[in-house]
Design a protein around this motif. Structure first.
Motif, PDB file in Angstrom:
ATOM      1  N   SER A  33      -5.174   3.919  -7.010  1.00  0.00           N
ATOM      2  CA  SER A  33      -4.181   4.998  -6.894  1.00  0.00           C
ATOM      3  C   SER A  33      -4.152   5.894  -8.125  1.00  0.00           C
ATOM      4  CB  SER A  33      -2.794   4.397  -6.670  1.00  0.00           C
ATOM      5  OG  SER A  33      -2.314   3.785  -7.859  1.00  0.00           O
ATOM      6  N   ASP A  34      -4.900   5.516  -9.170  1.00  0.00           N
ATOM      7  CA  ASP A  34      -4.922   6.249 -10.443  1.00  0.00           C
ATOM      8  C   ASP A  34      -3.584   6.190 -11.177  1.00  0.00           C
ATOM      9  OD1 ASP A  34      -7.596   7.006 -10.211  1.00  0.00           O
ATOM     10  OD2 ASP A  34      -7.073   8.799  -9.051  1.00  0.00           O
ATOM     11  N   VAL A  83       2.778   1.685  -3.500  1.00  0.00           N
ATOM     12  CA  VAL A  83       1.913   2.082  -4.614  1.00  0.00           C
ATOM     13  C   VAL A  83       1.505   3.546  -4.480  1.00  0.00           C
ATOM     14  CG1 VAL A  83      -0.371   1.738  -5.645  1.00  0.00           C
ATOM     15  CG2 VAL A  83       1.075  -0.236  -5.125  1.00  0.00           C
ATOM     16  N   ASN A  84       1.124   3.951  -3.285  1.00  0.00           N
ATOM     17  CA  ASN A  84       0.713   5.355  -3.076  1.00  0.00           C
ATOM     18  C   ASN A  84       1.862   6.335  -3.310  1.00  0.00           C
ATOM     19  OD1 ASN A  84      -1.910   4.593  -2.471  1.00  0.00           O
ATOM     20  ND2 ASN A  84      -1.533   4.482  -0.259  1.00  0.00           N
ATOM     21  N   GLN A  85       3.080   5.928  -2.860  1.00  0.00           N
ATOM     22  CA  GLN A  85       4.237   6.816  -3.055  1.00  0.00           C
ATOM     23  C   GLN A  85       4.588   6.913  -4.542  1.00  0.00           C
ATOM     24  OE1 GLN A  85       6.376   8.723  -0.655  1.00  0.00           O
ATOM     25  NE2 GLN A  85       6.469   9.545  -2.729  1.00  0.00           N
ATOM     26  N   ILE A  87       0.840  -1.213   0.000  1.00  0.00           N
ATOM     27  CA  ILE A  87       0.000   0.000   0.000  1.00  0.00           C
ATOM     28  C   ILE A  87       0.870   1.256   0.000  1.00  0.00           C
ATOM     29  CG2 ILE A  87      -1.655   1.340   1.362  1.00  0.00           C
ATOM     30  CD1 ILE A  87      -2.781  -1.367   2.365  1.00  0.00           C
ATOM     31  N   LEU A 108      -5.536  -2.250  -5.897  1.00  0.00           N
ATOM     32  CA  LEU A 108      -4.769  -1.213  -5.201  1.00  0.00           C
ATOM     33  C   LEU A 108      -4.168  -0.221  -6.203  1.00  0.00           C
ATOM     34  CD1 LEU A 108      -3.607  -0.125  -2.540  1.00  0.00           C
ATOM     35  CD2 LEU A 108      -1.705  -1.713  -2.814  1.00  0.00           C
ATOM     36  N   ALA A 163       2.565   6.505  -7.079  1.00  0.00           N
ATOM     37  CA  ALA A 163       1.515   7.277  -7.748  1.00  0.00           C
ATOM     38  C   ALA A 163       1.766   8.774  -7.570  1.00  0.00           C
ATOM     39  CB  ALA A 163       0.150   6.883  -7.187  1.00  0.00           C
ATOM     40  N   GLU A 164       2.223   9.172  -6.394  1.00  0.00           N
ATOM     41  CA  GLU A 164       2.523  10.579  -6.136  1.00  0.00           C
ATOM     42  C   GLU A 164       3.669  11.061  -7.013  1.00  0.00           C
ATOM     43  OE1 GLU A 164       2.474  14.363  -4.729  1.00  0.00           O
ATOM     44  OE2 GLU A 164       0.960  12.788  -4.435  1.00  0.00           O
TER      45      GLU A 164
END
Length: 632
Positions: A492-493, A452-454, A449, A488, A456-457
């Motif tokens: 996150s796009d 993936v979020n990092q 998680i 996931l 995506a940023e």
């Protein structure tokens, strides 16, 4: 409501008294009349008062006696009825060795009719099981002085030769004058209860799956062996054994399949140890087995057993048409040297086994330094649980560059942990503990998680690279793993083709077909696959063509020795050429010097990763590195 029993008794009593009075009046009054008329020659009606009174008294007395006789008869009939209908075999034997009473249940319990039982020489003595005769003799020996009413449990042999268990009690019985009449004994068939107790005892001490002694039995048996052993004469040791890769078998084929494997291994171990003298084989639990060895002369004898077990059990077992191989890790502890109590010896043998597993050796003897290691490991596990619960495992990021151009190709997310006291814990330590304890599952999910979020940023900020995320074999075997990863990334796009899942060859040790299908599904979703640490595990070139992978990663151990050991250079060249011929990319890990970089470039490897380019950095610092060197 009328009490019919009371009415019956009252009517019976009235009939007894009426009959007695009628009888006495019919006898005494005529005699009195004759006496006065014909003997005394003088009769007055008042003269009959005495005969009437006597008749009345005697009639009442006779009536009372008759009533008592009826009641005694009824009670005797009730007693006999109860005794005869009871499932309990009862008998009364006089001191002259003659049976006064034997209940019919004797035939149900012993197979002998009451008459046959009465004719048995010695009575009960003739039926007592030979092994229980000492109990019986001790029970009946003091019979002349007193009779114990304490029950004893023993076996008898029925008329047909069948063995039965009975609970026997006996006591003196007395007549109406309180004189000793004989011995009254009661015998209850407790065979079914005994069988149930034996089953319960067996379940308490034996493993229901393999039938081998369990942990409880081991502890008791080992403690007795330790107490009987003498230093340097008849010593006792525990060989603790664990199956390798059993978790993968269970995950791939199910617990029923795993149980069949355990049974086959258990039978194999017993067969091996039957050739040894004075050994006890048991199942400790799960995929762990133990062997207690008694009366061995030296450590060499234990080494021989351990080596035989390791070699023999490195074997393919065929189950349901599937051939499964599981090696073993073995630990050995010697009572006296490695602990005085059973629990301590078992614990130390287990510790040695875990060290054997970690070191990759067939077996290891326990040593004092292992105890320190076990304590440190336990503390590490406890701290790691807290860290995972509190999401304290963070990610650092390390770039992967084109060796030719220096362009940023990818980034690998690497788990890092600094504990509450500020101590940096090596990934080599905490990842291993996480794998062994199952903490890798929640920890891996948190890492996925966060990564993936990092990524995506960073992608939203305009940086274009593939983020590689390490996934453990245990995490990969989760049936919903592919679905969770795809969902996931979608949430996150970010684009799926900007991610790569790094796996080791161990994912194929369970069910290769299932693993291949999961890899195909990930590839179909646009996610790249890298095979990490290639050449260090259970490499088999036969599976490579069938795998949906994009990248082979040369392990850093080969890169470290690249300049000093020609064999390492050959391995790096072979992996690179193999990958290129299969249409795969190659990443060399652990590049720390220009000389290593030049050699890797010479070999033809196109992507490099290591401290020469950048050490793993926390997100904020890596963001600065991205902005300063690789801003698009």
């Amino acid at each position: 409501m009328v009490n019919t029993e009371k009415v019956r008794r009252r009517n019976a009593m009235l009939r007894a008294y009426a009959g007695s009075l009628l009888l006495t009046f019919s006898i005494i009054l005529p005699v009195g009349f004759i006496h006065h008329v014909f003997v005394l020659d003088d009769f007055k009606i008042t003269m009959m008062a005495a005969p009437i009174a006597v008749s009345l008294v005697i009639g009442i007395l006779v009536g009372a006696i008759q009533t008592l006789r009826v009641r005694l008869k009824e009670q005797s009939q009730i007693f006999r009825m109860l005794a005869d209908s009871s499932r309990e075999f009862s008998c009364v034997r006089s001191f002259a060795d003659e049976y006064i009473y034997i209940s019919p249940s004797v035939e149900t319990i012993t197979g002998y009719s009451p008459d046959e039982f009465a004719q048995l020489p010695g009575g009960m003595d003739a039926m007592i099981h030979v092994d229980d005769m000492p109990i019986w003799k001790a029970h009946v020996a003091p019979i002349d002085e007193y009779v114990s009413s304490t029950p004893i449990e023993l076996r008898i042999i029925r008329k047909n030769g069948e063995e039965r268990w009975i609970s026997h009690t006996c006591q003196k019985t007395y007549d109406v004058d309180d004189s000793e009449l004989g011995i009254q004994s009661s015998n209850i068939d407790i065979t079914e209860r005994k069988h149930s107790e034996e089953k319960i005892l067996h379940l308490a001490k034996y493993d229901p799956l393999t039938g081998l002694p369990n942990r409880h039995y081991l502890t008791e048996y080992l403690q007795e062996s330790i107490l009987e052993s003498e230093p340097e004469k008849n010593m006792t040791a525990v060989i603790f054994m664990d199956l390798c890769r059993f978790k993968f078998v269970n995950d791939a084929y199910g617990h029923g399949f795993g149980d069949k494997l355990l049974i086959k291994v258990a039978n194999h171990v017993v067969k091996i140890c039957n050739a040894q003298k004075k050994t006890l084989v048991g199942r400790f639990g799960g995929d762990e087995f133990f062997i207690v060895v008694n009366d061995f002369e030296a450590r060499d004898a234990l080494k021989k057993i351990a080596e035989t077990l390791a070699n023999e059990l490195d074997h393919f077992y065929e189950i349901e048409g599937v051939r499964v191989n599981t090696g073993v890790s073995i630990g050995i502890a010697i009572a006296g040297c490695d602990g005085g109590a059973a629990e301590e010896v078992i614990k130390n043998a287990g510790t040695a086994m875990y060290r054997s597993k970690k070191s990759g050796l067939k077996y290891k003897f326990f040593s004092d330094d292992m105890a320190k290691y076990a304590t440190e490991r336990f503390n590490l596990e406890s701290r790691l649980r807290d860290a995972v619960d509190n999401d304290e495992i963070l990610l650092h990021y390390q770039p992967q560059l084109s060796i030719e151009s220096g362009q940023l190709i990818g980034v690998e997310a690497l788990a890092r942990w600094t504990d509450k006291d500020g101590n940096v814990v090596s990934p080599l330590d905490f990842i291993t503990v996480a794998e062994d304890t199952g903490l890798i599952i929640p920890m891996g999910k948190n890492i996925l998680i966060r990564a993936v979020n990092q990524a995506a940023e960073w992608h939203r900020q305009g940086f274009d690279f593939v983020l590689a995320i390490n996934v453990s074999a245990k995490q990969f075997t989760n049936k919903d793993f592919v679905k969770e990863v795809v969902e996931l990334i979608a949430a996150s796009d970010a684009s799926a083709d900007r991610f790569e899942i790094e796996l080791t060859e161990s994912v194929l040790l369970g069910d290769p077909d299932v693993a291949k299908e999961k890899l195909r599904c990930l590839r179909d979703a646009g996610i790249a696959i890298a095979l990490d640490d290639f050449g260090t595990g259970y490499s088999s070139l036969s599976y490579l063509p069938g795998l949906s992978i994009d990248t082979l990663k040369i392990d850093q151990t080969f890169v470290f020795g690249l300049l000093d050991d020609r064999r390492h250079e050959v391995i790096c060249e072979t992996i690179t050429h193999l990958a290129h011929n299969l249409g795969l990319k190659v990443v060399a890990e652990g590049i720390e010097t220009e000389a290593q970089l030049n050699k890797i470039k010479e070999i033809g490897c196109e992507i490099g990763q290591g401290y020469l380019f950048s050490k793993p950095l926390p997100p904020a610092e890596f963001s600065e590195l991205l902005s300063s060197r690789w801003r698009c």
